[in-house]
Design a protein around this motif. Structure first.
Motif, mmCIF file in Angstrom:
data_model
loop_
_atom_site.group_PDB
_atom_site.id
_atom_site.type_symbol
_atom_site.label_atom_id
_atom_site.label_comp_id
_atom_site.label_asym_id
_atom_site.label_seq_id
_atom_site.Cartn_x
_atom_site.Cartn_y
_atom_site.Cartn_z
ATOM 1 N N ASP A 77 42.454 27.817 45.867
ATOM 2 C CA ASP A 77 43.857 28.544 45.410
ATOM 3 C C ASP A 77 43.176 29.397 44.234
ATOM 4 N N ALA A 78 43.051 30.861 44.460
ATOM 5 C CA ALA A 78 42.349 31.683 43.597
ATOM 6 C C ALA A 78 42.969 31.754 42.197
ATOM 7 N N TYR A 79 44.192 31.285 42.159
ATOM 8 C CA TYR A 79 44.689 31.204 40.686
ATOM 9 C C TYR A 79 44.346 30.158 39.866
ATOM 10 N N ALA A 80 44.105 29.004 40.754
ATOM 11 C CA ALA A 80 43.886 27.838 40.120
ATOM 12 C C ALA A 80 42.445 28.173 39.613
ATOM 13 N N VAL A 81 41.465 28.603 40.621
ATOM 14 C CA VAL A 81 40.075 28.717 40.050
ATOM 15 C C VAL A 81 39.905 29.812 39.020
ATOM 16 N N ALA A 82 40.929 31.147 39.010
ATOM 17 C CA ALA A 82 40.738 31.826 37.772
ATOM 18 C C ALA A 82 41.241 31.244 36.512
ATOM 19 N N ASN A 83 42.167 30.454 36.379
ATOM 20 C CA ASN A 83 42.602 29.433 35.377
ATOM 21 C C ASN A 83 41.510 28.606 35.152
ATOM 22 N N GLN A 84 40.709 27.877 35.780
ATOM 23 C CA GLN A 84 39.813 27.013 35.406
ATOM 24 C C GLN A 84 38.617 27.605 34.733
ATOM 25 N N LEU A 85 38.359 28.999 35.168
ATOM 26 C CA LEU A 85 36.951 29.593 34.759
ATOM 27 C C LEU A 85 37.349 30.960 33.817
ATOM 28 N N GLY A 86 38.801 30.662 33.444
ATOM 29 C CA GLY A 86 38.966 32.040 32.384
ATOM 30 C C GLY A 86 38.764 33.244 33.063
ATOM 31 N N LEU A 87 39.343 33.474 34.342
ATOM 32 C CA LEU A 87 39.126 34.761 35.017
ATOM 33 C C LEU A 87 40.697 35.250 35.156
ATOM 34 N N VAL A 88 40.820 36.611 35.575
ATOM 35 C CA VAL A 88 41.855 37.111 36.005
ATOM 36 C C VAL A 88 41.873 37.501 37.629
ATOM 37 N N VAL A 89 42.718 37.204 38.226
ATOM 38 C CA VAL A 89 42.618 37.580 39.798
ATOM 39 C C VAL A 89 43.042 39.028 39.956
ATOM 40 N N VAL A 90 42.397 39.813 40.725
ATOM 41 C CA VAL A 90 42.835 41.233 40.920
ATOM 42 C C VAL A 90 43.752 41.446 42.249
ATOM 43 N N ALA A 91 44.778 41.841 41.796
ATOM 44 C CA ALA A 91 45.705 42.195 42.756
ATOM 45 C C ALA A 91 45.151 43.206 43.939
ATOM 46 N N ASP A 92 45.647 42.973 45.133
ATOM 47 C CA ASP A 92 45.142 43.591 46.324
ATOM 48 C C ASP A 92 45.431 45.156 45.962
ATOM 49 N N ALA A 93 46.502 45.481 45.525
ATOM 50 C CA ALA A 93 46.640 47.000 45.265
ATOM 51 C C ALA A 93 45.679 47.678 44.275
ATOM 52 N N LEU A 94 44.934 46.815 43.640
ATOM 53 C CA LEU A 94 43.949 47.333 42.657
ATOM 54 C C LEU A 94 42.517 47.303 43.227
ATOM 55 N N LYS A 95 42.341 46.871 44.453
ATOM 56 C CA LYS A 95 40.862 46.694 44.902
ATOM 57 C C LYS A 95 40.556 48.162 45.539
ATOM 58 N N ARG A 96 39.455 48.514 45.065
ATOM 59 C CA ARG A 96 38.864 49.924 45.600
ATOM 60 C C ARG A 96 37.465 49.918 46.167
ATOM 61 N N PHE A 97 37.337 50.821 46.775
ATOM 62 C CA PHE A 97 35.832 51.013 47.467
ATOM 63 C C PHE A 97 35.531 52.594 47.773
ATOM 64 N N ASP A 98 34.293 52.962 47.128
ATOM 65 C CA ASP A 98 33.743 54.215 47.072
ATOM 66 C C ASP A 98 32.409 54.060 47.730
ATOM 67 N N THR A 99 31.948 55.089 48.567
ATOM 68 C CA THR A 99 30.561 55.001 48.891
ATOM 69 C C THR A 99 29.505 55.350 47.860
ATOM 70 N N GLU A 100 29.991 56.013 46.780
ATOM 71 C CA GLU A 100 29.358 56.516 45.707
ATOM 72 C C GLU A 100 29.045 55.327 44.368
ATOM 73 N N VAL A 101 30.077 54.591 44.273
ATOM 74 C CA VAL A 101 30.097 53.563 43.291
ATOM 75 C C VAL A 101 30.080 52.171 43.930
ATOM 76 N N GLY A 102 30.340 52.110 44.996
ATOM 77 C CA GLY A 102 30.624 50.573 45.766
ATOM 78 C C GLY A 102 31.949 50.133 45.521
ATOM 79 N N TYR A 103 32.432 48.617 45.283
ATOM 80 C CA TYR A 103 33.466 48.051 45.100
ATOM 81 C C TYR A 103 33.849 48.137 43.553
ATOM 82 N N PHE A 104 35.034 48.222 43.184
ATOM 83 C CA PHE A 104 35.534 48.304 42.066
ATOM 84 C C PHE A 104 37.059 48.134 41.886
ATOM 85 N N HIS A 105 37.667 47.914 40.722
ATOM 86 C CA HIS A 105 38.982 47.796 40.812
ATOM 87 C C HIS A 105 39.774 48.689 39.753
ATOM 88 N N ALA A 106 40.850 49.010 40.127
ATOM 89 C CA ALA A 106 41.739 50.082 39.031
ATOM 90 C C ALA A 106 42.222 49.276 37.924
#
Length: 94
Positions: free
Chosen positions: A65-94
């Motif tokens: 459960d990604a949300y349980a993991v995020a809560n446990q580790l103090g992280l935020v889940v990145v929504a699919d709509a914010l996931k990005r890839f570019d050959t110049e910078v690699g993976y990143f989020h908006a």
């Protein structure tokens, strides 16, 4: 972020990254990508990465459960709509 090809001088897409669990540590803006396929977890080499490795070794990806993991580790889940890839910078989020 992601695998870099020195010959082409570009980042390469990895199977399972875009459909994986993405987390951000808000205080540092560090991005962690847990791929849905067999590949290494991407992110800074620190305690958070070690904790993610431990969690995802204990259960199959689909059972985590990604949300349980995020809560446990103090992280935020990145929504699919914010996931990005570019050959110049690699993976990143908006």
């Amino acid at each position: 972020m992601g695998p870099y090809n020195n010959e082409t001088r570009t980042y390469e897409k990895v199977e399972g990254y875009e459909s994986g669990h993405w987390y951000v540590k808000e205080s540092t803006r560090e991005l962690f990508i847990v791929p849905s396929a067999e590949a290494e977890i991407e992110g800074p080499d620190n305690e958070t990465l070690e904790a993610l490795n431990t969690i995802y070794r204990e259960k199959p990806f689909k059972e985590v459960d990604a949300y349980a993991v995020a809560n446990q580790l103090g992280l935020v889940v990145v929504a699919d709509a914010l996931k990005r890839f570019d050959t110049e910078v690699g993976y990143f989020h908006a």
